[in-house]
Design a protein around this motif. Sequence first.
Motif, PDB file in Angstrom:
ATOM      1  N   LEU A  17      -1.537   0.820   3.121  1.00 33.01           N
ATOM      2  CA  LEU A  17      -0.250   0.595   2.471  1.00 33.01           C
ATOM      3  C   LEU A  17      -0.019   1.603   1.341  1.00 33.01           C
ATOM      4  O   LEU A  17       1.111   2.055   1.121  1.00 33.01           O
ATOM      5  N   ALA A  18      -1.101   1.964   0.640  1.00 35.61           N
ATOM      6  CA  ALA A  18      -0.967   2.949  -0.439  1.00 35.61           C
ATOM      7  C   ALA A  18      -0.587   4.323   0.094  1.00 35.61           C
ATOM      8  O   ALA A  18       0.068   5.109  -0.595  1.00 35.61           O
ATOM      9  N   ALA A  19      -0.994   4.613   1.337  1.00 37.85           N
ATOM     10  CA  ALA A  19      -0.698   5.916   1.929  1.00 37.85           C
ATOM     11  C   ALA A  19       0.752   6.015   2.407  1.00 37.85           C
ATOM     12  O   ALA A  19       1.255   7.119   2.636  1.00 37.85           O
ATOM     13  N   ARG A  20       1.417   4.871   2.538  1.00 37.09           N
ATOM     14  CA  ARG A  20       2.804   4.881   2.973  1.00 37.09           C
ATOM     15  C   ARG A  20       3.725   5.214   1.798  1.00 37.09           C
ATOM     16  O   ARG A  20       3.386   5.002   0.631  1.00 37.09           O
ATOM     17  N   ARG A  21       4.897   5.736   2.116  1.00 35.77           N
ATOM     18  CA  ARG A  21       5.858   6.076   1.066  1.00 35.77           C
ATOM     19  C   ARG A  21       6.408   4.810   0.431  1.00 35.77           C
ATOM     20  O   ARG A  21       6.742   3.842   1.125  1.00 35.77           O
ATOM     21  N   ARG A  22       6.487   4.821  -0.899  1.00 38.09           N
ATOM     22  CA  ARG A  22       6.985   3.650  -1.610  1.00 38.09           C
ATOM     23  C   ARG A  22       8.482   3.483  -1.383  1.00 38.09           C
ATOM     24  O   ARG A  22       9.242   4.444  -1.505  1.00 38.09           O
ATOM     25  N   ARG A  23       8.884   2.259  -1.067  1.00 36.78           N
ATOM     26  CA  ARG A  23      10.311   1.981  -0.880  1.00 36.78           C
ATOM     27  C   ARG A  23      11.023   1.955  -2.233  1.00 36.78           C
ATOM     28  O   ARG A  23      10.442   1.628  -3.258  1.00 36.78           O
ATOM     29  N   GLU A  24      12.299   2.251  -2.197  1.00 34.49           N
ATOM     30  CA  GLU A  24      13.081   2.232  -3.432  1.00 34.49           C
ATOM     31  C   GLU A  24      13.181   0.831  -4.012  1.00 34.49           C
ATOM     32  O   GLU A  24      13.201   0.647  -5.224  1.00 34.49           O
TER      33      GLU A  24
END
Length: 268
Positions: A194-201
């Motif tokens: 989950l940390a490797a995924r782009r953070r949602r706005e």
Amino acid sequence: MQLIFASRRTASRRAVVRRRTAIIVGTACALWLVLSLLGPFVAQPAGYHGFADQRAWGAIPHALDVLSNLGFLVAALAGGGLLARLPSHETTRAARSMAAVFFIGLACSFAGSSFYHWHPDDASLAWDRLAMCVPFAGMLGLAAQQACGDDAAWPACIAMLASAVAAVLLWQHSGNMLSWALAQGGGMLVLLWLAARRRREGGLQIRLGWVIALYAVAKCFELADAQVFAWSDGFISGHSLKHLFAAAAALPVLHALAALRERSATWL
């Protein structure tokens, strides 16, 4: 008409998120269960409760290992204060709920770990581990909300909590540490993903890399309990430092909430 199409697209995206979350969570739980039941027997190490620092301060036995848990309580109180002062429009209900679970879990960890280190044995260790399940679940829920959306938060949180509690109960019943190790390790792997995924706005914008790094440092100090005690010439043990760094893993969550609070104050 545009509003109708936008509403349908939003509903469709949420349905996709729910399906993907159900598949991932279901697969992870099934894999954990199979490995826990069919995997090898992993015994708790002999002398597990024999920590390096046995010093008492007055009526407090194993004083630094007990008192170093105050970091969890400080983080829990700070987080509760930030949540209480944060306007509801600054974050979603799911993010606020996951943060609340996380901070309640930190308070539980303070109580459980202090109880365990006051009188270390298997019975008190069970309470310590049960308490640890709560902040693990809250953190995974926060990470899922940030990376995947609000609909992913509660399933991730509940799955982590259920598997971790079940792991403690399995260990109590059989003495096999495998299920607990898998729950911790599997939860960390999911957190890394989950940390490797782009953070949602719309997420809480937690720097998960710092959470993982601080927790990893805490685990290293836990493993080097006696060595750190010797290197520091009896000043502090690795296990006491483990508590402090594990509590410090709450700082990225506190920072994210403080940033929202500051933004809200700026707009007023």
